[in-house]
Design a protein around this motif. Structure first.
Motif, PDB file in Angstrom:
ATOM      1  N   ARG A 133       0.851  -1.120  -0.005  1.00  0.00           N
ATOM      2  CA  ARG A 133      -0.051  -0.014  -0.091  1.00  0.00           C
ATOM      3  C   ARG A 133       0.971   1.053   0.023  1.00  0.00           C
ATOM      4  O   ARG A 133       2.043   1.106   0.431  1.00  0.00           O
ATOM      5  CB  ARG A 133      -0.916  -0.123   1.276  1.00  0.00           C
ATOM      6  N   ASN A 134       0.205   2.411  -0.302  1.00  0.00           N
ATOM      7  CA  ASN A 134       0.874   3.586  -0.293  1.00  0.00           C
ATOM      8  C   ASN A 134       0.462   4.168   0.848  1.00  0.00           C
ATOM      9  O   ASN A 134      -0.562   4.849   1.086  1.00  0.00           O
ATOM     10  CB  ASN A 134       0.756   4.387  -1.554  1.00  0.00           C
ATOM     11  N   ILE A 135       1.541   4.389   1.794  1.00  0.00           N
ATOM     12  CA  ILE A 135       1.206   4.920   3.022  1.00  0.00           C
ATOM     13  C   ILE A 135       2.053   6.267   3.235  1.00  0.00           C
ATOM     14  O   ILE A 135       3.242   6.228   3.517  1.00  0.00           O
ATOM     15  CB  ILE A 135       1.727   3.968   4.380  1.00  0.00           C
ATOM     16  N   GLU A 136       1.442   7.353   3.259  1.00  0.00           N
ATOM     17  CA  GLU A 136       2.079   8.680   3.140  1.00  0.00           C
ATOM     18  C   GLU A 136       1.902   9.211   4.834  1.00  0.00           C
ATOM     19  O   GLU A 136       1.022   8.702   5.445  1.00  0.00           O
ATOM     20  CB  GLU A 136       1.396   9.701   2.377  1.00  0.00           C
ATOM     21  N   ILE A 137       2.947   9.905   4.959  1.00  0.00           N
ATOM     22  CA  ILE A 137       3.063  10.525   6.364  1.00  0.00           C
ATOM     23  C   ILE A 137       3.196  11.877   6.326  1.00  0.00           C
ATOM     24  O   ILE A 137       4.280  12.447   5.678  1.00  0.00           O
ATOM     25  CB  ILE A 137       4.420   9.746   7.228  1.00  0.00           C
ATOM     26  N   ASN A 138       2.590  12.398   7.267  1.00  0.00           N
ATOM     27  CA  ASN A 138       2.753  13.891   7.658  1.00  0.00           C
ATOM     28  C   ASN A 138       3.023  14.022   9.041  1.00  0.00           C
ATOM     29  O   ASN A 138       2.558  13.570   9.951  1.00  0.00           O
ATOM     30  CB  ASN A 138       1.550  14.836   7.109  1.00  0.00           C
ATOM     31  N   LEU A 139       4.093  15.104   9.459  1.00  0.00           N
ATOM     32  CA  LEU A 139       4.459  15.459  10.590  1.00  0.00           C
ATOM     33  C   LEU A 139       4.183  16.949  11.060  1.00  0.00           C
ATOM     34  O   LEU A 139       4.879  17.652  10.294  1.00  0.00           O
ATOM     35  CB  LEU A 139       5.879  15.000  11.193  1.00  0.00           C
ATOM     36  N   ILE A 140       3.090  17.037  11.988  1.00  0.00           N
ATOM     37  CA  ILE A 140       2.879  18.499  12.030  1.00  0.00           C
ATOM     38  C   ILE A 140       3.270  19.157  13.443  1.00  0.00           C
ATOM     39  O   ILE A 140       3.045  18.193  14.265  1.00  0.00           O
ATOM     40  CB  ILE A 140       1.407  18.918  11.475  1.00  0.00           C
ATOM     41  N   TYR A 141       3.334  20.370  13.448  1.00  0.00           N
ATOM     42  CA  TYR A 141       3.852  21.007  14.741  1.00  0.00           C
ATOM     43  C   TYR A 141       2.993  22.238  14.664  1.00  0.00           C
ATOM     44  O   TYR A 141       2.973  23.026  13.492  1.00  0.00           O
ATOM     45  CB  TYR A 141       5.246  21.233  15.052  1.00  0.00           C
ATOM     46  N   ILE A 142       2.099  22.781  15.794  1.00  0.00           N
ATOM     47  CA  ILE A 142       1.503  23.825  15.900  1.00  0.00           C
ATOM     48  C   ILE A 142       2.085  24.759  16.447  1.00  0.00           C
ATOM     49  O   ILE A 142       2.369  24.791  17.797  1.00  0.00           O
ATOM     50  CB  ILE A 142       0.036  23.683  15.973  1.00  0.00           C
ATOM     51  N   ASP A 143       2.451  26.145  15.952  1.00  0.00           N
ATOM     52  CA  ASP A 143       3.073  27.177  16.659  1.00  0.00           C
ATOM     53  C   ASP A 143       1.924  28.263  16.755  1.00  0.00           C
ATOM     54  O   ASP A 143       1.638  29.217  16.218  1.00  0.00           O
ATOM     55  CB  ASP A 143       3.985  27.741  15.898  1.00  0.00           C
ATOM     56  N   ALA A 144       1.275  28.158  18.061  1.00  0.00           N
ATOM     57  CA  ALA A 144      -0.160  29.078  18.515  1.00  0.00           C
ATOM     58  C   ALA A 144       0.401  30.610  18.404  1.00  0.00           C
ATOM     59  O   ALA A 144      -0.400  31.309  18.196  1.00  0.00           O
ATOM     60  CB  ALA A 144      -0.565  28.534  19.724  1.00  0.00           C
ATOM     61  N   GLU A 145       1.583  30.613  18.857  1.00  0.00           N
ATOM     62  CA  GLU A 145       2.317  32.300  19.259  1.00  0.00           C
ATOM     63  C   GLU A 145       2.253  32.745  17.723  1.00  0.00           C
ATOM     64  O   GLU A 145       1.804  33.886  17.472  1.00  0.00           O
ATOM     65  CB  GLU A 145       3.522  32.279  19.919  1.00  0.00           C
ATOM     66  N   ARG A 146       2.743  32.091  16.738  1.00  0.00           N
ATOM     67  CA  ARG A 146       3.206  32.861  15.312  1.00  0.00           C
ATOM     68  C   ARG A 146       1.565  32.452  14.612  1.00  0.00           C
ATOM     69  O   ARG A 146       1.644  32.688  13.358  1.00  0.00           O
ATOM     70  CB  ARG A 146       4.176  32.137  14.782  1.00  0.00           C
ATOM     71  N   GLU A 147       0.764  31.498  15.199  1.00  0.00           N
ATOM     72  CA  GLU A 147      -0.475  31.199  14.581  1.00  0.00           C
ATOM     73  C   GLU A 147      -0.216  30.566  13.122  1.00  0.00           C
ATOM     74  O   GLU A 147      -0.820  30.555  12.035  1.00  0.00           O
ATOM     75  CB  GLU A 147      -1.233  32.176  14.291  1.00  0.00           C
ATOM     76  N   LEU A 148       0.835  29.541  13.139  1.00  0.00           N
ATOM     77  CA  LEU A 148       1.225  28.726  11.925  1.00  0.00           C
ATOM     78  C   LEU A 148       1.045  27.209  12.456  1.00  0.00           C
ATOM     79  O   LEU A 148       1.352  26.596  13.703  1.00  0.00           O
ATOM     80  CB  LEU A 148       2.565  29.085  11.597  1.00  0.00           C
ATOM     81  N   MET A 149       1.010  26.554  11.418  1.00  0.00           N
ATOM     82  CA  MET A 149       0.947  25.182  11.158  1.00  0.00           C
ATOM     83  C   MET A 149       2.226  24.427  10.577  1.00  0.00           C
ATOM     84  O   MET A 149       2.139  24.891   9.219  1.00  0.00           O
ATOM     85  CB  MET A 149      -0.149  24.150  11.159  1.00  0.00           C
ATOM     86  N   TYR A 150       3.289  23.922  10.888  1.00  0.00           N
ATOM     87  CA  TYR A 150       4.424  23.485  10.202  1.00  0.00           C
ATOM     88  C   TYR A 150       4.012  22.005   9.639  1.00  0.00           C
ATOM     89  O   TYR A 150       3.723  21.177  10.488  1.00  0.00           O
ATOM     90  CB  TYR A 150       5.659  23.696  10.835  1.00  0.00           C
ATOM     91  N   VAL A 151       4.422  21.516   8.385  1.00  0.00           N
ATOM     92  CA  VAL A 151       3.898  20.491   7.824  1.00  0.00           C
ATOM     93  C   VAL A 151       5.031  19.655   7.233  1.00  0.00           C
ATOM     94  O   VAL A 151       5.731  20.328   6.334  1.00  0.00           O
ATOM     95  CB  VAL A 151       2.651  20.555   6.818  1.00  0.00           C
ATOM     96  N   GLU A 152       5.533  18.755   7.686  1.00  0.00           N
ATOM     97  CA  GLU A 152       6.664  18.053   7.241  1.00  0.00           C
ATOM     98  C   GLU A 152       6.094  16.740   6.364  1.00  0.00           C
ATOM     99  O   GLU A 152       5.536  15.620   7.002  1.00  0.00           O
ATOM    100  CB  GLU A 152       7.698  17.331   8.461  1.00  0.00           C
ATOM    101  N   GLN A 153       6.258  16.720   5.171  1.00  0.00           N
ATOM    102  CA  GLN A 153       5.682  15.631   4.121  1.00  0.00           C
ATOM    103  C   GLN A 153       6.769  14.804   3.656  1.00  0.00           C
ATOM    104  O   GLN A 153       7.644  15.045   3.061  1.00  0.00           O
ATOM    105  CB  GLN A 153       4.862  16.452   2.868  1.00  0.00           C
ATOM    106  N   LEU A 154       6.928  13.721   4.469  1.00  0.00           N
ATOM    107  CA  LEU A 154       7.886  12.704   4.123  1.00  0.00           C
ATOM    108  C   LEU A 154       8.081  12.369   2.859  1.00  0.00           C
ATOM    109  O   LEU A 154       9.078  11.906   2.029  1.00  0.00           O
ATOM    110  CB  LEU A 154       7.639  11.566   5.205  1.00  0.00           C
ATOM    111  N   ASP A 155       6.848  11.942   2.037  1.00  0.00           N
ATOM    112  CA  ASP A 155       6.982  11.528   0.738  1.00  0.00           C
ATOM    113  C   ASP A 155       7.569  12.629  -0.237  1.00  0.00           C
ATOM    114  O   ASP A 155       7.955  12.210  -1.241  1.00  0.00           O
ATOM    115  CB  ASP A 155       5.504  11.095   0.407  1.00  0.00           C
ATOM    116  N   LYS A 156       7.205  13.657   0.107  1.00  0.00           N
ATOM    117  CA  LYS A 156       7.919  14.803  -0.707  1.00  0.00           C
ATOM    118  C   LYS A 156       8.909  15.547  -0.345  1.00  0.00           C
ATOM    119  O   LYS A 156       9.726  16.503  -0.943  1.00  0.00           O
ATOM    120  CB  LYS A 156       6.602  15.729  -0.829  1.00  0.00           C
ATOM    121  N   ARG A 157       9.466  14.958   0.891  1.00  0.00           N
ATOM    122  CA  ARG A 157      10.678  15.447   1.490  1.00  0.00           C
ATOM    123  C   ARG A 157      10.552  16.980   1.515  1.00  0.00           C
ATOM    124  O   ARG A 157      11.714  17.616   1.167  1.00  0.00           O
ATOM    125  CB  ARG A 157      12.126  14.923   1.047  1.00  0.00           C
ATOM    126  N   LYS A 158       9.542  17.514   2.032  1.00  0.00           N
ATOM    127  CA  LYS A 158       9.644  19.039   2.382  1.00  0.00           C
ATOM    128  C   LYS A 158       8.880  19.541   3.666  1.00  0.00           C
ATOM    129  O   LYS A 158       8.045  18.586   3.959  1.00  0.00           O
ATOM    130  CB  LYS A 158       8.815  19.560   0.920  1.00  0.00           C
TER     131      LYS A 158
END
Length: 420
Positions: A133-158
């Motif tokens: 199967r194609n299992i994609e993984i995202n790792l996310i971190y929410i910075d509430a102070e900056r009001e941003l969500m950071y997304v690490e997309q492993l399949d796209k390496r970005k």
């Protein structure tokens, strides 16, 4: 940038549920699965309240499978090897429960550091090559102070980021949802003023000071109103009705007994409490700020929020709480004229805002202070942060009352603190 929603969301449960609520509302399909990794501190009430809210928002069991699941790490299991084993078991269960190609997303913002860091490493390095199967993984971190969500997309390496306000909601979060999930028992809050006409009339007396052009007349008017307010709170032999009549006569105020009698108070005791405390000021400020919701500057607003004393949680009250997707703002109000009496209110709101909805909650203090006293109070705050007030702190006084809605709007939208 838009990100497709996950089929499976994994969250680390911490004492602050807000980041996990944000990810549950925006980052997983409504028919998906949510796995909660809990410590002993969060496996009870925090998890149950989080789960109950999501079920009320539409998360239902999927084909007989429970869609919200708990994985408990006891205090004895809080070691790297044990956490690795637990996370791997959870991933194996996810593969058994789901079918086809899926996106798994981990929000590692919350929880104990050892839990979030080990879960991050295990999921990032997990190999899914033999699943067919194609299992994609995202790792996310929410910075509430900056009001941003950071997304690490492993399949796209970005790694990229997105503003929280741009996230697409699967369901709407309200200010009440957040504070009731964060706290064991919120026993009281109000969403609109009960005696709006009267509170506005009282507040407009103080607003009128700003419209006087002569500085000396401004100060004279201010002193007269503060002296009148003091008479309301002084204890004397007269009953409240006699006392208030005397104040109206002696100070020639633009408020009458007819205004009070027509307001709808149940009895004289409630009238007395309304005038002796901050209640009239709370309702006046609430009335001034409610249009921000109609204008869609904020998404929610409540006042007089009271938390019961339960277990380790202390009883407290926060005067006004505002919510703008996805940020909380707590306001304390005071009608005292002495900076020495207001300073504890300032420190109090710092603690209570954290207790109410986490460290990222912004806080402010609205007073009836004259300009010089606002400056003194700001200086006390500046002792905590070098040369200026923190961006998230708002302090203002009587001369800002005619413009308080715009001042609060600018604070929420651009970080205004006060320009007195």
């Amino acid at each position: 940038m838009k990100y497709r929603k996950a089929d499976v969301l994994i969250v680390i449960m911490g004492t602050n549920p807000f980041p996990n609520l944000v990810s549950a509302a925006t980052r997983v399909k409504i028919d998906g699965y949510i796995y909660c990794i809990c410590s002993e501190d969060t496996a009870g009430k925090p998890y149950e309240k989080f789960k109950n809210l999501l079920q009320n928002k539409g998360f239902k069991n999927n084909s007989g499978q429970e869609c919200i699941k708990k994985y408990l790490l006891t205090d004895d299991e809080m070691k790297v090897k044990n956490i690795e084993s637990k996370v791997n078991s959870m991933l194996d269960e996810i593969l058994r429960t789901t079918q086809g190609d899926i996106l798994i997303e981990l929000n590692y913002t919350c929880g104990k550091k050892i839990m979030s860091s080990v879960a991050y490493d295990v999921i990032k390095n997990k190999k899914f090559k033999n699943t067919g199967r194609n299992i994609e993984i995202n790792l996310i971190y929410i910075d509430a102070e900056r009001e941003l969500m950071y997304v690490e997309q492993l399949d796209k390496r970005k790694v990229s980021s997105i503003e929280l306000c741009d996230l697409e909601e699967s369901f709407e979060l309200s200010v009440v949802d957040i504070i009731e999930t964060y706290n064991t028992e919120i026993c009281e809050f109000i969403e609109e003023p009960k005696y709006e006409k009267l509170s506005n009339k009282l507040g407009e007396m103080f607003e009128s000071i700003s419209y006087i052009k002569d500085k000396r007349e401004q100060k004279e008017r201010y002193k007269k109103l503060m002296d009148a307010k003091k008479c309301f709170t002084e204890k004397n032999e007269n009953n409240f009705i006699d006392k208030i009549k005397t104040v109206f006569e002696n100070f020639n105020l633009p408020v009458s007994m007819e205004d009070i009698d027509s307001a709808g108070f149940e009895d004289d005791e409630k009238k007395e409490k309304y005038f002796e405390g901050n209640k009239w000021f709370e309702e006046y400020i609430l009335s001034k700020l409610l249009p921000l919701k109609e204008e869609k500057i904020i998404d929610g607003l409540v006042a007089n929020v009271k938390r019961k004393s339960v277990s380790k949680e202390n009883e407290f009250e926060v005067d006004i709480v505002l919510y703008k997707k996805y940020k909380m703002y707590a306001l304390s109000l005071t009608t005292t004229r002495r900076p020495s009496e207001a300073t504890p209110k300032l420190y109090e709101i710092f603690q209570r805002s954290t207790d109410l909805a986490g460290d990222e909650t912004e806080r402010g203090l609205i007073t009836l202070f004259w300009v010089e006293d606002v400056i003194k109070l700001k200086e006390k705050c500046m002792n905590l942060w070098d040369d200026d007030l923190s961006r998230g702190v708002f302090i203002t006084g009587v001369m800002d009352l005619p413009y308080i809605k715009e001042k609060v709007k600018n604070w929420i939208c651009g970080g205004e603190k006060s320009d007195q």
